[in-house]
Scaffold this motif. Structure first.
Motif, mmCIF file in Angstrom:
data_model
loop_
_atom_site.group_PDB
_atom_site.id
_atom_site.type_symbol
_atom_site.label_atom_id
_atom_site.label_comp_id
_atom_site.label_asym_id
_atom_site.label_seq_id
_atom_site.Cartn_x
_atom_site.Cartn_y
_atom_site.Cartn_z
ATOM 1 N N HIS A 19 12.102 -36.830 4.106
ATOM 2 C CA HIS A 19 11.521 -35.619 4.675
ATOM 3 C C HIS A 19 10.040 -35.850 4.993
ATOM 4 O O HIS A 19 9.354 -36.580 4.279
ATOM 5 N N CYS A 20 9.565 -35.195 6.011
ATOM 6 C CA CYS A 20 8.131 -35.180 6.326
ATOM 7 C C CYS A 20 7.361 -34.600 5.134
ATOM 8 O O CYS A 20 7.812 -33.652 4.496
ATOM 9 N N ILE A 21 6.209 -35.182 4.810
ATOM 10 C CA ILE A 21 5.409 -34.655 3.695
ATOM 11 C C ILE A 21 4.165 -33.905 4.197
ATOM 12 O O ILE A 21 3.226 -33.662 3.444
ATOM 13 N N TYR A 22 4.133 -33.588 5.471
ATOM 14 C CA TYR A 22 3.096 -32.712 6.045
ATOM 15 C C TYR A 22 1.687 -33.236 5.824
ATOM 16 O O TYR A 22 0.762 -32.503 5.518
ATOM 17 N N ARG A 23 1.555 -34.549 6.005
ATOM 18 C CA ARG A 23 0.263 -35.160 5.734
ATOM 19 C C ARG A 23 -0.584 -35.346 6.977
ATOM 20 O O ARG A 23 -1.734 -35.782 6.895
ATOM 21 N N GLY A 24 -0.024 -35.084 8.159
ATOM 22 C CA GLY A 24 -0.846 -34.998 9.359
ATOM 23 C C GLY A 24 -1.332 -36.296 9.974
ATOM 24 O O GLY A 24 -2.204 -36.279 10.821
ATOM 25 N N PHE A 25 -0.773 -37.433 9.568
ATOM 26 C CA PHE A 25 -1.240 -38.708 10.118
ATOM 27 C C PHE A 25 -0.266 -39.293 11.145
ATOM 28 O O PHE A 25 -0.165 -40.502 11.294
ATOM 29 N N CYS A 26 0.445 -38.425 11.859
ATOM 30 C CA CYS A 26 1.455 -38.915 12.797
ATOM 31 C C CYS A 26 0.859 -39.882 13.824
ATOM 32 O O CYS A 26 1.502 -40.843 14.225
ATOM 33 N N ALA B 174 10.218 -35.004 17.024
ATOM 34 C CA ALA B 174 11.127 -36.044 16.541
ATOM 35 C C ALA B 174 10.764 -36.392 15.106
ATOM 36 O O ALA B 174 10.423 -37.519 14.776
ATOM 37 N N ILE B 175 10.784 -35.379 14.258
ATOM 38 C CA ILE B 175 10.413 -35.551 12.853
ATOM 39 C C ILE B 175 11.532 -34.960 12.012
ATOM 40 O O ILE B 175 11.910 -33.801 12.222
ATOM 41 N N THR B 176 12.038 -35.746 11.085
ATOM 42 C CA THR B 176 13.181 -35.259 10.319
ATOM 43 C C THR B 176 12.786 -34.048 9.488
ATOM 44 O O THR B 176 11.711 -34.001 8.912
#
Ligand SMILES: Cc1cc2nc3c(=O)[nH]c(=O)nc-3n(C[C@H](O)[C@H](O)[C@H](O)COP(=O)(O)OP(=O)(O)OC[C@H]3O[C@@H](n4cnc5c(N)ncnc54)[C@H](O)[C@@H]3O)c2cc1C
Ligand code: SF4
Lengths: 531, 219
Positions: free
Chosen positions: A207-214, A196-198
């Motif tokens: 947009h997700c910035i792929y930073r891994g802190f979900c 569930a990530i745009t």
């Protein structure tokens, strides 16, 4: 909460939020504003209901309140006291439940798979678990609606009831590549998603910035949580979200109907009247509240005439195995949910256990990664050496369908919280089928990592995703609530969170919880609560 | 232990972090406030205990030491627990007090000295005994061990110096990461030394094991 004018929080929407008076009789009061509670509130606000959700925790403002930091995210979790016991005690807190508007969806990873059709009749098909009083077909339209609302990104899904997703899959990180590589060599089918990530902008969400802190709350607002999906819509349609409101008990009137709730706000005890009550406080707090609501008509807790409240709480066996690779993997990049397989989801007739598991990729950050290494017994110099090697490791996780057992239950402890309310005690013990499944799942992860070229592996036994405790059933002897999530004992009391699941499958539960809440809303809007 | 990411300093990126995150992380570098939870006797046991658990072997005045005891003290003083405790262990603060007292009791019973007076090798031996025991001073040993390690690792691995040691990119908001994939790095990330210096992983673990076993407490 996300305006179109470039600012990041819609303060006006909150400032103009409708505020009901305690004395005003609402159409519905919802306890807890997480996955189930927020969706129910939003749906009924859209139908014009006078509805308020009472939420124990804060109304988050991501820019101000959240950090890209593991230890600093402690306030996101339910850290009020709880006691754990049983043969295989399940740690709670950060690994299990959230507190605040958005509930656990604030810090959930964002995997949003559906259950399989087989999950709805495990007893008939496999002789274990329980049959649901509804079918997959009945839930399917709600799955589809929520996948579009969150929205979900992923490749076409070949398992269960095959289906596609509204958004295309995200690019794959080093961790996902390792997983794909291992599976490819073993001939195991894997897919990117469903998350569930745009992927790309979605309305006003970036947009997700792929930073891994979900798991620390997505400050970017790329990952869906009900705080940024269903709550703003609920406010826009006239619902009230009353944060900082800890519900102590449900009030039952002389006719045996729910008349509202008693809650604490700013230390003051208050009452909110309502025509119907829905409880959505998570699989621990929901049974706790029902039990703490014991009264003259229900001396053992509301809806507990058949000693079912708090029983059949389930966790998924969520062992994680990490492999060491010569390449730098840097598993902290990209969302921790990315790639998964449900190739082992269904019962394998050759296996010595029933039901199955799924495998997903997991990207633990440093503190969590240390837990993995500690679980192998390492400390001191060896611990430090393993931790220094972090960039070389790739972690996979299984979700094993553990079975619902009556002895795995929430009860009230003697210990009390600061409001003086007895705290929940959660006892958990695995059965043989659970153990066999966890062994098989762990072995499969090791095989995949070995095939991908791992030089060393470490495994940690973990649990995830509590559900159950107020299960749906065909009748009052088998369930706390019926197929529409209405309590058998109190006709205007509903349970609309993960507690109602009779079985849990091997899929992450949030999408199913939301779908069930949305279905319940349709039932309520059809005039049910006044019955 | 040889640094794996020579020259890497995640704090050089602090200027690109959002202010709230930067505030929380940079506060960990400030001189720790005086202890509030642990008594002096408890502190004397807890310091060497945490040093052994995390192999922080430098002298106490070493600037690069991560103040783990202070981190734990602050959490316990504020009642910032993980939100659960085992039914056969008291709540976290009390469990810490009891286990520290029990550890010192062991030291006196086995070695005739306080825990803080022992050589590292002897301290390590007592700790390994707790890790592998079943019941320890009427407490479930594995749960005491887990409590110590959980708090110790949270304190240690939330500190930027520990991130430097492991090459972790740290907070990445609002900039994010662009280099996804195997053997890919952001321009500011440092390549692991192993790439040029191929010391096999298995040998490194073995060397660490030897460091753990040997008494190199020259002090
Ligand atoms: C680290 C982590 C990762 C996860 N990852 C995934 C994933 O990838 N995919 C997935 O599907 N699921 C995931 N989950 C699980 C998922 O988040 C939960 O299953 C789901 O959110 C549960 O929904 P719920 O409605 O039952 O409760 P919640 O979402 O937890 O909401 C309950 C709310 O009720 C409030 N509340 C409780 N009691 C009271 C009271 N007495 N008065 C007032 N308010 C109260 C709580 O504060 C909370 O906000 C994850 C969970 C965790 C912890
Ligand atoms: S990886 Fe993407 S979804 Fe996850 S926290 Fe970062 S920006 Fe949000």
């Amino acid at each position: 909460m996300l305006p179109n004018d470039g600012s990041r929080t819609n303060h006006a929407l909150r400032a103009s939020m409708r505020r009901f008076d305690d004395e005003e009789e609402l159409d519905l009061v919802v306890v807890g504003c997480g996955a189930g509670g927020a969706v129910l509130t939003q749906r009924l606000a859209r139908k014009g209901w006078k509805v308020a959700a009472l939420e124990a925790g804060p109304f988050w403002e991501p820019d101000r309140d959240w950090v890209s930091d593991e230890a600093g995210s402690h306030p996101l979790y339910w850290t009020e006291p709880r006691v754990i016991g049983g043969g295989d005690p399940v740690p709670l807190g950060s690994n299990n439940s959230g507190r605040g508007v958005g509930g656990s969806t604030v810090h959930f990873a964002g995997y949003t798979p559906r259950l399989h059709p087989s999950d709805f009749q495990t007893y008939t098909a496999d002789g274990v678990g329980a049959d649901w009083p509804i079918t997959y077909q009945e839930l399917r339209p709600y799955y589809e609606a929520l996948e579009a609302e969150l929205p979900v990104a992923g490749q076409h899904w070949p398992w269960g009831d095959p289906h596609g997703y509204p958004h295309s899959p995200h690019p794959v990180s080093g961790l996902g590549m390792i997983f794909q590589r291992g599976c490819q060599r073993l001939g195991i089918d894997v897919r990117v998603g469903p998350v569930a990530i745009t992927n790309g902008r979605f309305g006003n969400r970036p947009h997700c910035i792929y930073r891994g802190f979900c798991l620390q709350g997505c400050k970017v607002n790329a990952k869906a949580s009900t705080l940024i999906t269903h709550v703003p819509d609920a406010l826009a349609h006239g619902a009230e979200i009353r944060s900082g409101s800890m519900v102590r008990s449900i009030e039952i009137d002389d006719r045996g109907r729910a008349s509202g709730v008693v809650y604490f706000r700013d230390g003051v005890e208050r009452r909110q009247r309502a025509r119907a009550v829905a409880v959505a406080g998570y699989a621990i707090e929901t049974p706790r509240l029902l039990l703490n609501s014991a009264c003259r008509q229900f001396p053992d807790g509301v809806g507990n005439d058949h000693d079912l409240v708090g029983r059949y709480v389930m966790v998924q066996g969520a062992a994680q195995t990490a492999g060491r690779f010569p390449e730098e993997v840097r598993m902290y990049k990209a969302p921790p949910p990315e790639v998964s397989t449900e190739a082992f989801y269904e019962t394998d007739p050759r296996a010595d256990y029933r039901r199955g598991y799924s495998v997903q990729c997991i990207g633990p950050l440093p503190i969590t990664w240390a837990e993995h290494v500690v679980a192998e017994g390492h400390w001191g110099h060896v611990l430090r050496e393993y931790l220094c090697d972090y960039v070389h490791w790739a972690t996979l996780g299984v979700l094993c369908e553990f079975l619902p057992l009556p002895g795995n239950r929430v009860t009230l402890d003697e210990e009390r919280d600061r409001h003086g309310i007895p705290v929940a005690r959660f006892d958990y013990t695995q059965c043989d089928n659970d153990r066999a499944l966890m062994r098989a799942g762990s072995q499969k992860m090791a095989e995949i990592l070995d095939a991908a070229g791992a030089q060393d592996t470490v495994t940690i036994a973990r649990y995830a995703h509590l559900v159950g405790g107020a299960r749906m059933g065909a009748g009052p002897e088998t369930g706390v609530v019926d197929r529409n999530l209405r309590s058998f004992a109190v006709p205007n009391l509903y349970v609309t969170d993960g507690s109602v699941l009779p079985t849990q499958g091997a899929a992450n539960p949030a999408l199913t919880i939301m779908a069930l809440a949305a279905r319940c809303a349709d039932h309520l809007a059809g005039g049910a609560a006044s019955a | 232990m040889k640094p794996r990411f020579p020259g890497y300093d995640v704090l050089q990126q602090a200027g690109s972090w959002d202010l709230v995150t930067a505030g929380v992380v940079l506060a960990r570098l400030a001189p720790p406030p005086p202890l509030r939870f642990f008594t002096v006797d408890e502190e004397r046991v807890a310091r060497p205990l945490l040093d052994r658990l995390l192999a922080q072997d430098g002298p106490p005045e070493d600037e690069s030491r991560i103040p783990v005891l202070e981190h734990i003290d602050a959490r316990l003083a504020e009642g910032e627990t993980d939100g659960w405790h085992h039914d056969d262990l008291p709540e976290d603060g009390e469990a810490w007090r009891r286990s520290l007292a029990a550890l010192d009791e062991d030291a006196r019973a086995v070695e005739g000295q306080h825990f803080w007076e022992l050589k590292r090798r002897a301290q390590n031996r007592l700790l390994e005994n707790v890790r592998t025991a079943k019941t320890w001073h009427e407490l479930p040993a594995s749960r005491v061990w887990n409590l110590w390690m959980r708090y110790a690792c949270t304190g240690f691995y939330s500190h930027p110096s520990a991130w430097n040691e492991m090459g972790f990119g740290g907070p990445a908001y609002p900039r994010g990461y662009k280099a996804l994939g195997l053997d890919r790095r952001e321009p500011w990330e440092v390549r692991e030394v192993d790439a040029e210096d191929p010391e096999p992983w298995a040998r490194r673990v073995e060397a660490a094991r030897q460091r753990q076993d040997s008494d190199h407490a020259a002090r």
